[in-house]
Design an enzyme around this catalytic site. Sequence first.
Site, short mmCIF file in Angstrom:
data_model
loop_
_atom_site.label_atom_id
_atom_site.label_comp_id
_atom_site.label_asym_id
_atom_site.label_seq_id
_atom_site.Cartn_x
_atom_site.Cartn_y
_atom_site.Cartn_z
N ASP A 112 -6.43 10.31 -1.03
CA ASP A 112 -5.81 10.57 -2.23
C ASP A 112 -4.84 9.61 -2.77
O ASP A 112 -4.56 9.18 -3.68
CB ASP A 112 -4.97 12.13 -2.44
CG ASP A 112 -3.64 12.15 -2.11
OD1 ASP A 112 -2.87 12.41 -2.93
OD2 ASP A 112 -3.31 11.59 -0.91
N ASP B 277 -2.77 6.90 2.27
CA ASP B 277 -2.80 7.55 3.47
C ASP B 277 -4.22 7.94 3.57
O ASP B 277 -4.99 7.57 2.94
CB ASP B 277 -2.00 8.83 3.90
CG ASP B 277 -1.95 9.91 2.94
OD1 ASP B 277 -3.08 9.63 1.92
OD2 ASP B 277 -1.29 10.67 2.86
N TYR C 215 1.69 18.63 -0.96
CA TYR C 215 1.44 18.87 -2.10
C TYR C 215 1.62 20.35 -2.37
O TYR C 215 0.75 21.26 -2.64
CB TYR C 215 0.07 18.66 -2.41
CG TYR C 215 -0.18 17.19 -2.64
CD1 TYR C 215 0.27 16.56 -3.89
CD2 TYR C 215 -0.84 16.26 -1.70
CE1 TYR C 215 0.03 15.15 -4.00
CE2 TYR C 215 -0.86 14.89 -1.92
CZ TYR C 215 -0.42 14.39 -3.10
OH TYR C 215 -0.48 12.89 -3.15
N GLU D 87 2.93 2.78 -4.14
CA GLU D 87 1.62 3.34 -3.61
C GLU D 87 0.87 3.77 -4.92
O GLU D 87 1.46 4.29 -5.80
CB GLU D 87 2.12 4.65 -2.69
CG GLU D 87 1.04 5.38 -2.38
CD GLU D 87 1.26 6.49 -1.13
OE1 GLU D 87 2.44 6.78 -1.34
OE2 GLU D 87 0.47 6.92 -0.48
#
Length: 475
Positions: free
Chosen positions: A66, A69, A217, A453
């Site tokens: 996602d 990572d 999340y 990121e």
Amino acid sequence: MVAMMMMTVTRADSINYGEALRKSILFFEGQRSGKLPPSQRMKWRKDSALFDGSDIHIDMVGGYYDAGDNVKFHFPMAFTTTVLAWSVVEFGDLMGSEREHALDAIKWGTDYFMKATKIPDLVVAQVGNPYGDHDCWERPEDMDTPRTSYYITKEKPGSELAAEIAAALAASSIAFRTTDASYSNILLKRAIRVFDFANKYRGSYNNSVGEAVCPFYCDFNGYMDELVWGAAWLYKATKRARYWDFVKSNMQAANVSPFEFGWDGKAAGINVLVSEWVMNDSSSANLFIPNADALMCGLVGSPTKSFYYTKGGLLFREGACNLQNVTALSFLLIVYARFMEGVKKTLSCGKEVVDSKWLINIAKSQADYILGKNPLGMSYMVGYGSKYPQRIHHRGSVLPSLDAHPQHFGCRDGVAYFKTEKPNPNVLIGALVGGPAYDDSFQDSRYNPGQSEPTTYLNAPFVGVLAYLNKPNII
Ligand SMILES: *[C@@H]1O[C@H](CO)[C@@H](O)[C@H](O)[C@H]1NC(C)=O
Ligand SMILES: *[C@@H]1O[C@H](CO)[C@@H](O)[C@H](O)[C@H]1NC(C)=O
Ligand SMILES: *[C@@H]1O[C@H](CO)[C@@H](O)[C@H](O)[C@H]1NC(C)=O
């Protein structure tokens, strides 16, 4: 003479939305997990995670990493897929040859969600132990961290997760309808089954899956918004009254954060999506239109300043990864503007009369900022423009590729590459990063993932924004 000079100026300054669109879709190939097909264009990425799901005897090879990572978090992955599909549903006709690439990007998600929902009353929630993963700085191709599979069931439900996957499958079934009717039907059938499961066995995956998904999340604002979002997409796909009834009777409970649209909060997206079919229907419009109107007026800044814009003109919201909110809200601005055009509607925002062009101009200003029209003169899309982030927080991009370094990197062998000041060796073309701070400053550093990121849910709505802006003579 004057006219010619002006043209030159405009051209030198101008943003190439077509190029940005192509790159925004290409990015998804860099996030692919599993066995890569011969058509793979992002060549420095190779096969990875080929045994995912073996711990629970379900083939879970595929899907997307996602962010920077190597965990496959299905909740944000499903939102990404839903919004990619929405981009094609609204703007696929404007994508030209990129439509096919956009459909491939969706299919990489939906093929995977078909695996995750293969067994009735079980939905795989995530693959990869996030603690093991975050402890290492490894290429996906080298991973030797625990690839644990987590799932929800009747007894341990996760309504937000299952409903978002149902939304992704239903929206994608519409996206594929004209090009692949049989695939479209398969997706829709599964969406119906998965939605029923989500609705019948209610609960949050926060609790059922626990610390593997939350704090990463967490579903902060509850699962009602995902249930209504899933039902709205199912209604759009099937036109069955029971879904529409569900949307109407549960919207009040789902509308907890009406100005939010992202992997967590769906309310603003529901209000805009549903507006399409209630614009002329005064009996049910009240649940949706005033909320959508209020969001638009908020973004316009009238009558109250509900949103903050930086000096350089960027919409800025508290929290990490600001650009996720910018791309998602820009997408809603354009979609809603088009629905307004359809019924020749204008908005009264305080003293201002706001038309669709005004909303589109706000979205355009955000896209232009992201692509280089900002105080630093830099693009926040990797590989676009002459100046863009060089040290993005992304394992695959930071470490030399298998082509350059065929030897295995162990868990911590990549740390030196993380620490170097040198630019990343692999250009993750098309990736948007979290973006600048409230004062338009930007730290091009792997140590600042909030700014540096990339994530899939940042790019997905931008695909639709760029497809629209690439259309000739829009303003
Ligand atoms: C999920 O967890 C977060 C963080 O603890 C919490 O704020 C939120 O209310 C929880 N959501 C649900 C639906 O339980
Ligand atoms: C930005 O979007 C994310 C994902 O939905 C959400 O968690 C966050 O609260 C949003 N930020 C604001 C200020 O609404
Ligand atoms: C709504 O009303 C407008 C203006 O009367 C009309 O042009 C438009 O076609 C209608 N849209 C729908 C979906 O009925």
